[in-house]
Design an enzyme around this catalytic site. Structure first.
Site, PDB file in Angstrom:
ATOM      1  CG  ASP A   6      -1.615   1.182   1.568  1.00  0.00           C
ATOM      2  OD1 ASP A   6      -2.083   1.827   0.616  1.00  0.00           O
ATOM      3  OD2 ASP A   6      -1.735   1.524   2.769  1.00  0.00           O
ATOM      4  CG  ASP A   8      -1.905   7.410   0.577  1.00  0.00           C
ATOM      5  OD1 ASP A   8      -0.883   7.969   0.161  1.00  0.00           O
ATOM      6  OD2 ASP A   8      -3.006   7.489   0.009  1.00  0.00           O
ATOM      7  CG  ASP A 137      -2.079   2.576   6.489  1.00  0.00           C
ATOM      8  OD1 ASP A 137      -2.414   2.177   5.356  1.00  0.00           O
ATOM      9  OD2 ASP A 137      -2.260   3.748   6.863  1.00  0.00           O
TER      10      ASP A 137
HETATM   11 MG   LIG Z   1      -2.813   3.096   3.528  1.00  0.00          MG
END
Ligand SMILES: [Mg+2]
Length: 181
Positions: A6, A8, A137
């Site tokens: 991922d 961000d 995240d």
């Molecule tokens: Mg993310």
């Protein structure tokens, strides 16, 4: 292995970049220090009244491009590719796509190098993408399929509440977490 990462959170520090711009654009509004962030979405902790201002900050031209890189990310990604892993950057753009999508590509070129551009996958639904691992995240990733990848949660202050079996604390110990099961 096919490893999806991922953008961000694990690679671009969205939270740090947001807080910096928030304090510049709205210096008189309250802010939440990074270590005290407890919700995945910024809006959920800042409160309903600030939604429009928050959106204005992260959809502004230049926002994505200025995000700082997470320490060790470039080195880890380079090592993963050198070890022969099929690495992809798997990112969900904002629905307000106008600055975000172009700047994500610019960010990858400027922070990771032009050789990583061909590894970008832009999708709103990561369950559609095949892979062995997804490092992300977001503690709750849902979509139309049940995912084929194993989700490794990239640790952040705002995702510590949900229990999650596998966490990557930072990029400096990726080898122990990713390759030793
Ligand atoms: Mg993310």
């Amino acid at each position: 292995m096919t490893i999806l990462v991922d953008m961000d959170g694990p690679l671009a520090d969205f939270e740090k970049g947001f807080l910096k711009q928030w304090q510049i654009v709205f210096p008189n509004e309250r802010f939440i220090p990074l270590e005290e962030r407890t919700t995945f979405r910024i809006q959920d902790q800042y409160g309903l009244k600030l939604h429009d201002k928050i959106r204005a900050v992260y959809s502004a031209p230049g926002f994505y491009r200025q995000l700082p890189i997470i320490p060790g990310a470039k080195e880890a990604l380079t090592q993963l590719t050198e070890k022969g892993h099929n690495l992809r950057i798997c990112t969900s753009p904002l629905t307000e796509y106008k600055n975000c999508v172009l700047e994500k590509y610019q960010w990858v070129e400027e922070n990771l190098g032009s050789s990583f551009i061909k590894r970008i996958i832009v999708t709103k639904d990561k369950t559609l993408i095949r892979g062995d691992l997804l490092i992300d995240d977001n503690p709750t990733i849902t979509g139309v399929y049940s995912p084929v990848w194993e989700h490794i949660l990239f640790d952040k202050p705002y995702n510590r509440a949900p229990k999650h079996d596998k966490r990557l604390d930072d990029w400096f110990n990726w080898e122990t977490v990713l390759l030793n099961g």
